[in-house]
Design a protein around this motif. Structure first.
Motif, short mmCIF file in Angstrom:
data_model
loop_
_atom_site.label_atom_id
_atom_site.label_comp_id
_atom_site.label_asym_id
_atom_site.label_seq_id
_atom_site.Cartn_x
_atom_site.Cartn_y
_atom_site.Cartn_z
N VAL A 127 0.78 -1.36 0.10
CA VAL A 127 -0.10 -0.01 -0.18
C VAL A 127 0.86 1.24 -0.12
O VAL A 127 1.96 1.26 0.58
N TYR A 128 0.40 2.36 -1.03
CA TYR A 128 1.03 3.68 -0.68
C TYR A 128 0.04 4.74 -0.70
O TYR A 128 -0.84 4.71 -1.07
N VAL A 129 0.53 5.70 0.18
CA VAL A 129 -0.16 6.59 0.51
C VAL A 129 0.44 7.96 0.12
O VAL A 129 1.38 8.38 0.39
N LEU A 130 -0.52 9.05 -0.65
CA LEU A 130 0.10 10.08 -1.15
C LEU A 130 -0.64 11.10 -0.21
O LEU A 130 -1.94 11.35 -0.69
N ASN A 131 -0.22 11.65 0.75
CA ASN A 131 -0.91 12.83 1.55
C ASN A 131 -0.65 14.14 0.67
O ASN A 131 0.42 14.46 0.27
N ASP A 132 -1.82 14.97 0.53
CA ASP A 132 -1.90 16.27 -0.19
C ASP A 132 -1.47 15.84 -1.58
O ASP A 132 -0.68 16.48 -2.44
N ALA A 133 -2.12 14.90 -1.97
CA ALA A 133 -1.63 14.26 -3.54
C ALA A 133 -1.97 15.34 -4.39
O ALA A 133 -1.22 15.39 -5.42
N ASP A 134 -2.86 16.54 -4.24
CA ASP A 134 -3.17 17.55 -5.37
C ASP A 134 -1.86 18.33 -5.39
O ASP A 134 -1.62 19.18 -6.34
N ARG A 135 -0.90 18.32 -4.46
CA ARG A 135 0.71 19.15 -4.76
C ARG A 135 1.45 18.47 -5.39
O ARG A 135 2.63 18.84 -5.28
N MET A 136 1.09 17.32 -6.22
CA MET A 136 2.18 16.68 -6.96
C MET A 136 2.48 17.71 -8.44
O MET A 136 1.73 18.32 -8.88
N THR A 137 3.76 17.71 -8.69
CA THR A 137 4.16 18.31 -9.88
C THR A 137 3.56 17.75 -11.11
O THR A 137 3.18 16.29 -10.87
N VAL A 138 3.53 18.29 -12.20
CA VAL A 138 3.01 17.67 -13.45
C VAL A 138 3.95 16.54 -13.76
O VAL A 138 3.17 15.43 -14.05
N GLN A 139 4.91 16.54 -13.36
CA GLN A 139 6.01 15.41 -13.82
C GLN A 139 5.89 14.10 -12.79
O GLN A 139 5.53 12.98 -13.35
N ALA A 140 5.58 14.50 -11.72
CA ALA A 140 5.21 13.48 -10.51
C ALA A 140 3.98 13.09 -10.73
O ALA A 140 3.72 11.62 -10.73
N ALA A 141 2.90 13.76 -11.40
CA ALA A 141 1.50 13.22 -11.50
C ALA A 141 1.65 12.19 -12.82
O ALA A 141 0.87 11.07 -12.90
N ASN A 142 2.42 12.47 -13.82
CA ASN A 142 2.27 11.71 -15.17
C ASN A 142 3.16 10.37 -14.79
O ASN A 142 2.86 9.39 -15.20
N SER A 143 4.27 10.40 -13.89
CA SER A 143 4.84 9.17 -13.42
C SER A 143 3.98 8.31 -12.64
O SER A 143 4.17 7.29 -12.84
#
Length: 322
Positions: free
Chosen positions: A110-126
């Motif tokens: 399991v992986y949890v991303l807290n404040d996931a809306d704060r991902m950079t565009v590059q991070a979100a695409n990855s």
């Protein structure tokens, strides 16, 4: 932490526990809702139930897997927080590397991303690629206050779990049982979305100070006291100046109390220690008059958000209400 320990959010609990019992879980979830509504606590409870070796739909808190989680060293849980202002692509790459290793229990990671809306565009695409082609069996939990800020492609590949503010009555019962100040509990329960947020407000010094200043300002307005002096001494030159948004939120509750008194709903009053004063002054205006005051409060709040001069906004608001 288990589901039973989390107040409210019954629909979300039910959906997650039904999925656990029937072994029909999504590969990704979006926990979306306001700050303090229990999203992080629910994520921890869900992970606990998922890993628990004794129970099917909730953490027992006693088995080896639960103890690993409690001590923060479970090898199959990976928790990602923003690095500074954002979640960066290197963090997602590190996550992918961690998930290339086999699970310690031959089960799901399991992986949890807290404040996931704060991902950079590059991070979100990855992350999107990782969601579509996971290296090993995995469940993703994306925690956010603004789910719509996530990439639409990420939104479409995850199951939405909406979180709503916990009802004030429910929060009051819990916080009062903890022995916290009733005067502060009643206000915090109406301004916060959940127990943790309300508890945090009550324990901060400026919150009690802002409440006291607000009450004094309202009383000065109703009398002959020069409120401009109060603004200078009690607001501008104090810590309250940094929390005018909360001051206006408290003023809104004050005017709602006036309307409660007008219509005989004294049991709904928030400022319980001011009940006698409210009862004497509520009838100085009719309901439309108090609603007009509420409208001015909303307008002042909007001006604050648009970065208008805070002291000027407050003074003009008080003059308008006077």
């Amino acid at each position: 932490m288990n589901f039973k320990s989390i107040p409210g959010q019954e629909r979300t609990k039910r959906m997650l526990q039904n999925g656990l019992r029937t072994d029909k879980l999504s590969h990704a979830y979006i926990f979306a809702g306001p700050l303090g509504s229990g999203k992080k606590e629910m994520a921890k409870a869900f992970v606990g139930a998922l890993f628990c070796s004794r129970n099917a739909d909730d953490a027992c808190g006693e088995c080896l897997e639960c103890r690993k989680l409690a001590h923060g060293n479970h090898p199959d849980l990976y928790w990602v927080e923003p690095d500074g202002a954002s979640i960066k692509i290197d963090q997602i790459r590190e996550l992918q590397q961690q998930f290339s290793y086999r699970s310690s229990t031959s089960g799901t990671k399991v992986y949890v991303l807290n404040d996931a809306d704060r991902m950079t565009v590059q991070a979100a695409n990855s992350l999107l690629k990782f969601l579509e082609e996971p290296i090993s069996p995995a469940i993703a939990i994306l925690i956010t206050e603004n789910g719509q800020a996530l990439l639409p492609t990420i939104q479409s590949r995850a199951q939405w779990m909406p979180f709503f503010p916990v009802p004030p009555v429910q929060m009051k019962q819990t916080l009062l049982a903890e022995g916290l100040s009733p005067e502060l509990v009643h206000v915090a329960a109406h301004l916060a979305a959940g127990l943790e947020a309300a508890r945090a407000l009550i324990q901060i010094n400026w919150f009690a100070e802002t409440r006291n200043v607000m009450i004094q300002l309202m009383k000065d307005l109703a009398g002959k006291q020069p409120f401009v002096v109060s603004v200078q001494q009690k607001v501008v030159k104090s810590e309250v100046a940094e929390h005018l948004d909360t001051l206006f939120d408290m003023i809104m509750l004050w005017y709602k109390d006036m309307i409660h008194v007008l219509f005989g709903r004294k049991q709904s009053i928030v400022y319980i220690d001011q009940a006698d004063w409210l009862a004497k002054h509520a009838f100085t205006r009719d309901a439309d008059g108090w609603i007009g005051c509420m409208e001015r409060t909303v307008e002042a709040r909007k001006r604050l958000r648009s970065n208008a001069n805070a002291q000027l906004v407050l003074e003009q608001f008080l003059i308008g209400v006077k």
